[in-house]
Design an enzyme around this catalytic site. Structure first.
Site, PDB file in Angstrom:
ATOM      1  N   THR A 130      -9.170   0.398 -10.123  1.00 19.81           N
ATOM      2  CA  THR A 130      -8.325  -0.626  -9.512  1.00 19.81           C
ATOM      3  C   THR A 130      -8.405  -1.828 -10.419  1.00 19.81           C
ATOM      4  O   THR A 130      -9.255  -1.872 -11.290  1.00 19.81           O
ATOM      5  CB  THR A 130      -8.889  -0.926  -8.108  1.00 19.81           C
ATOM      6  N   SER A 174      -7.609   1.154   3.013  1.00 21.20           N
ATOM      7  CA  SER A 174      -8.026   0.612   1.717  1.00 21.20           C
ATOM      8  C   SER A 174      -9.314  -0.185   1.863  1.00 21.20           C
ATOM      9  O   SER A 174      -9.693  -0.572   2.974  1.00 21.20           O
ATOM     10  CB  SER A 174      -6.919  -0.305   1.198  1.00 21.20           C
ATOM     11  N   SER A 175      -9.970  -0.438   0.746  1.00 18.69           N
ATOM     12  CA  SER A 175     -11.094  -1.380   0.720  1.00 18.69           C
ATOM     13  C   SER A 175     -10.748  -2.609  -0.111  1.00 18.69           C
ATOM     14  O   SER A 175     -11.618  -3.442  -0.371  1.00 18.69           O
ATOM     15  CB  SER A 175     -12.326  -0.719   0.104  1.00 18.69           C
ATOM     16  N   ARG A 232       0.841  -1.195   0.000  1.00 18.04           N
ATOM     17  CA  ARG A 232       0.000   0.000   0.000  1.00 18.04           C
ATOM     18  C   ARG A 232       0.881   1.252   0.000  1.00 18.04           C
ATOM     19  O   ARG A 232       1.934   1.289   0.660  1.00 18.04           O
ATOM     20  CB  ARG A 232      -0.856  -0.033   1.264  1.00 18.04           C
ATOM     21  N   ASP A 281      -7.754   8.315  -0.056  1.00 16.48           N
ATOM     22  CA  ASP A 281      -8.329   7.282   0.818  1.00 16.48           C
ATOM     23  C   ASP A 281      -8.171   7.599   2.307  1.00 16.48           C
ATOM     24  O   ASP A 281      -8.699   6.886   3.156  1.00 16.48           O
ATOM     25  CB  ASP A 281      -7.701   5.912   0.510  1.00 16.48           C
ATOM     26  N   GLY A 313     -13.208  -1.337  -7.390  1.00 14.90           N
ATOM     27  CA  GLY A 313     -14.507  -0.711  -7.105  1.00 14.90           C
ATOM     28  C   GLY A 313     -14.549   0.102  -5.836  1.00 14.90           C
ATOM     29  O   GLY A 313     -15.637   0.337  -5.302  1.00 14.90           O
ATOM     30  N   GLY A 314     -13.372   0.534  -5.314  1.00 19.80           N
ATOM     31  CA  GLY A 314     -13.377   1.379  -4.121  1.00 19.80           C
ATOM     32  C   GLY A 314     -14.117   0.696  -2.980  1.00 19.80           C
ATOM     33  O   GLY A 314     -13.956  -0.490  -2.731  1.00 19.80           O
ATOM     34  N   THR A 340      -3.753  -0.749  -7.494  1.00 18.71           N
ATOM     35  CA  THR A 340      -4.557   0.404  -7.922  1.00 18.71           C
ATOM     36  C   THR A 340      -3.750   1.683  -8.014  1.00 18.71           C
ATOM     37  O   THR A 340      -2.688   1.819  -7.407  1.00 18.71           O
ATOM     38  CB  THR A 340      -5.713   0.625  -6.905  1.00 18.71           C
TER      39      THR A 340
HETATM   40  O1  DON Z   1      -7.645   0.849  -1.913  1.00 25.65           O
HETATM   41  C1  DON Z   1      -8.768   1.301  -2.069  1.00 25.65           C
HETATM   42  O2  DON Z   1      -9.697   1.047  -1.349  1.00 25.65           O
HETATM   43  C2  DON Z   1      -9.098   2.210  -3.247  1.00 25.65           C
HETATM   44  N1  DON Z   1      -8.102   3.174  -3.485  1.00 25.65           N
HETATM   45  C3  DON Z   1      -9.464   1.408  -4.426  1.00 25.65           C
HETATM   46  C4  DON Z   1      -9.875   2.274  -5.574  1.00 25.65           C
HETATM   47  C5  DON Z   1     -10.717   1.580  -6.529  1.00 25.65           C
HETATM   48  O3  DON Z   1     -11.008   0.429  -6.410  1.00 25.65           O
HETATM   49  C6  DON Z   1     -11.240   2.394  -7.629  1.00 25.65           C
HETATM   50  N2  DON Z   1     -11.830   1.556  -8.620  1.00 25.65           N
HETATM   51  N3  DON Z   1     -12.593   1.167  -9.213  1.00 25.65           N
END
Ligand code: DON
Length: 549
Positions: free
Chosen positions: A360, A431-432, A91, A402, A452-453, A378
């Site tokens: 991501t 993170s997610s 990360r 984030d 997908g955040g 990502t």
């Molecule tokens: O690590 C995370 O939770 C985010 N930065 C992920 C971002 C993400 O999945 C965007 N995408 N579709």
């Protein structure tokens, strides 16, 4: 080149939303058929799953620049016979010059200031030191070749690149690196060559992580920071370290699911969603029934409230262990009303909530000896900060988004202001991401994950529920319409919200008190054991391709 083109045609000949393809021994599945094919070629040469994952990740950094990266970060989960499973946490971290209130209301997130110290190259190098079997150079070489000699572009890439190029300044390093030579829009089938990126990858091939974190590439990053107003320094780069962590283990339907500990919330959210769904006896209801969708949404709502309350980098914030215990999920499930949506505000408790105001990628790898890799990484947004390091040809993340930017400001739009995830120098942002490995009787039988955040744990939970509780094939588990509830905003995001065939269901959810919106969710390239081999669940929501033998 010809082989690359053929791989692409093979992919395009395959069909829509999701499909299953079987492999007798080993496989790579990712968003891009070129990357899957290069990863599978490493397996064919005798490389193991980690070797193939390194190559897949680096090729994706060329062929899927929206999320594949060397300027971002992520998490790799590794399991296999004769080894303890582990998470390699690569990360991004906050630069040393970062501070609690460095962002102001109104600040955009697509800026150099939002770039964290990249972790991808350190993470891949660490995975190689610990598990790799082929020489590092051989694993980086395919990405150098694809960037230097070019690859035949595919429609989703052309569309997304044309759209981002229209949004960045005409004289920017981004245009120079990713614009069509001679100007104009990219057209599907154009050969894309990324010469500066090829040189950066060559330095990484020759010098390992030192080729990125010190020397010419590091100096180029710092010059870019000075030009664009970012904070990353040479010391930040030299000091970046990937971390090995123990995965969390979730028991679900006679399987053990290996998932991420903090600084990702992925594992905790997944444990809570699956735990609550199980307590509620979700699968006693038809998969698409209003009650099943309601129970899923209510479980997610509660899981994401816990996320907001407690989670951050464990080096900076104490993380309560009860979040991972089934007992806690049981207690939360007791609060679910089957006949009515719980307003999210009613769950706020001690979090003061102010009433106002992608991208991501995941890939899965399995080798013939049973070693598996589940990798999500990502740049944060699609094409990250949209800042390209001039002369080095790669895009920097905007992962600082984030963090909780505004202390104390949790609002109904989804902004969180709780303390565990406030900005601090050197800290990893919450993170997610949620790559998982599923085991049965101690052996890996499934690999999944998604972009997908904040929707990521919801997507992964549904793939697992579809497979393990409803007995779907992996391709159906991946294709099935998804939903998400993130506590705030207080709404269900449902992929089929605008589909007239689902109008009655959506109406019934609204009658229960849910607001329902929706759009495409996730991209969950997964593998599942089938006989002695592997079946790939290729997610067709973006592109997708599996390769293997
Ligand atoms: O690590 C995370 O939770 C985010 N930065 C992920 C971002 C993400 O999945 C965007 N995408 N579709």
């Amino acid at each position: 080149m010809t082989a690359t083109f053929l791989a692409l045609l093979t992919c395009i000949a395959l069909s829509s939303q999701s499909e299953g393809v079987s492999f007798r021994q080993e496989a790579v599945v990712s968003v891009c058929p070129i990357a899957s094919k290069e990863g599978a070629a490493i397996l064919r040469r005798g490389g193991n799953a980690v070797d193939a994952a390194i190559t897949t990740a680096l090729v994706l950094a060329v062929t899927h620049p929206a999320a594949g990266n060397i300027g971002g970060g992520g998490f790799m989960l590794v399991d296999g016979p004769g080894r303890e499973p582990e998470v390699i946490d690569y990360r991004e971290t906050a630069p040393g010059a970062a501070s609690l209130r460095m962002f102001q209301p109104g600040d955009g997130g697509r800026t150099a200031k939002a770039s964290g110290v990249p972790g991808t190259v350190a993470g891949l190098a660490m995975s190689h030191r610990r598990h790799g079997s082929l020489p590092w150079r051989d694993l980086v070489e395919p990405a150098v070749r694809v960037a230097r000699d070019g690859f035949v572009s595919y429609k989703p890439l052309v569309d997304s690149l044309n759209s981002v190029l229209a949004s960045v300044s005409p004289n920017s390093a981004f245009q120079k690196a990713y614009g069509k030579p001679g100007g104009g829009k990219w057209v599907t089938g154009d050969t894309m060559v990324f010469a500066d990126l090829a040189n950066t990858l060559k330095a990484i091939a020759q010098e390992g992580e030192a080729g990125f974190y010190s020397g010419g590439v590091a100096r180029a990053i710092v010059s870019e920071m000075q030009r664009s107003g970012g904070l990353i320094s040479l010391e930040d780069l030299a000091g970046y370290r990937a971390i090995v962590r123990e995965p969390i283990k979730i028991q679900y339907k006679q399987h053990e699911i290996l998932a991420l500990p903090p600084p990702s919330s992925g594992g905790a959210c997944l444990a809570l969603i699956l735990g609550m769904a199980d307590e509620e006896g979700l699968e006693k209801n038809p998969r698409d029934s209003v009650v099943a969708l309601h129970l899923l949404a209510e479980s997610m709502r509660r899981a994401f409230r816990e996320r907001a309350r407690h989670l951050g980098d464990p080096a900076f914030a104490p993380i309560p262990g009860f979040l991972f215990e089934r007992e806690y999920a049981r207690g939360l499930a007791k609060g679910i009303n089957r006949a009515q949506a719980t307003p999210s505000i009613d769950l706020a408790g001690d979090i003061p909530v102010v009433l106002e105001t992608e991208h991501t990628t995941h890939f899965s790898v399995a080798d013939a000896k049973g070693m598996v890799v589940s990798n999500t990484y990502t740049l944060e947004d699609s094409y990250g900060s949209r800042v390209v390091v001039a002369g080095a040809g790669f895009i920097l993340n905007n992962e600082m988004q984030d963090f909780n930017w505004f202390p104390g400001k949790t609002d109904t739009k989804g902004r969180i202001g709780t303390s565990a995830n406030l900005i601090s120098p050197g800290k990893r942002m919450l993170s997610s991401q949620c790559p998982v490995i599923v085991r049965r009787d101690g052996k890996a039988v499934g690999v999944s994950g998604s972009p997908g955040g904040r929707t990521i744990p919801s997507t992964v939970a549904q793939v697992l529920i579809n497979k393990l509780a409803y007995g779907m094939t992996i391709e159906d588990a991946v294709a099935h319409p998804r939903l998400h509830h993130g506590w705030f905003p207080d709404e269900i995001r449902f992929e089929k919200s605008a589909d007239p065939r689902w109008a009655d269901t959506v109406e019934a959810l609204r009658r229960l008190g849910h607001k329902v919106t929706g759009r495409s969710q996730g991209d969950a390239h997964s593998l599942w054991r089938e006989g002695g081999g592997w079946r790939a669940g290729i997610d067709r929501r973006i592109a997708g391709g599996a390769s293997g033998q």
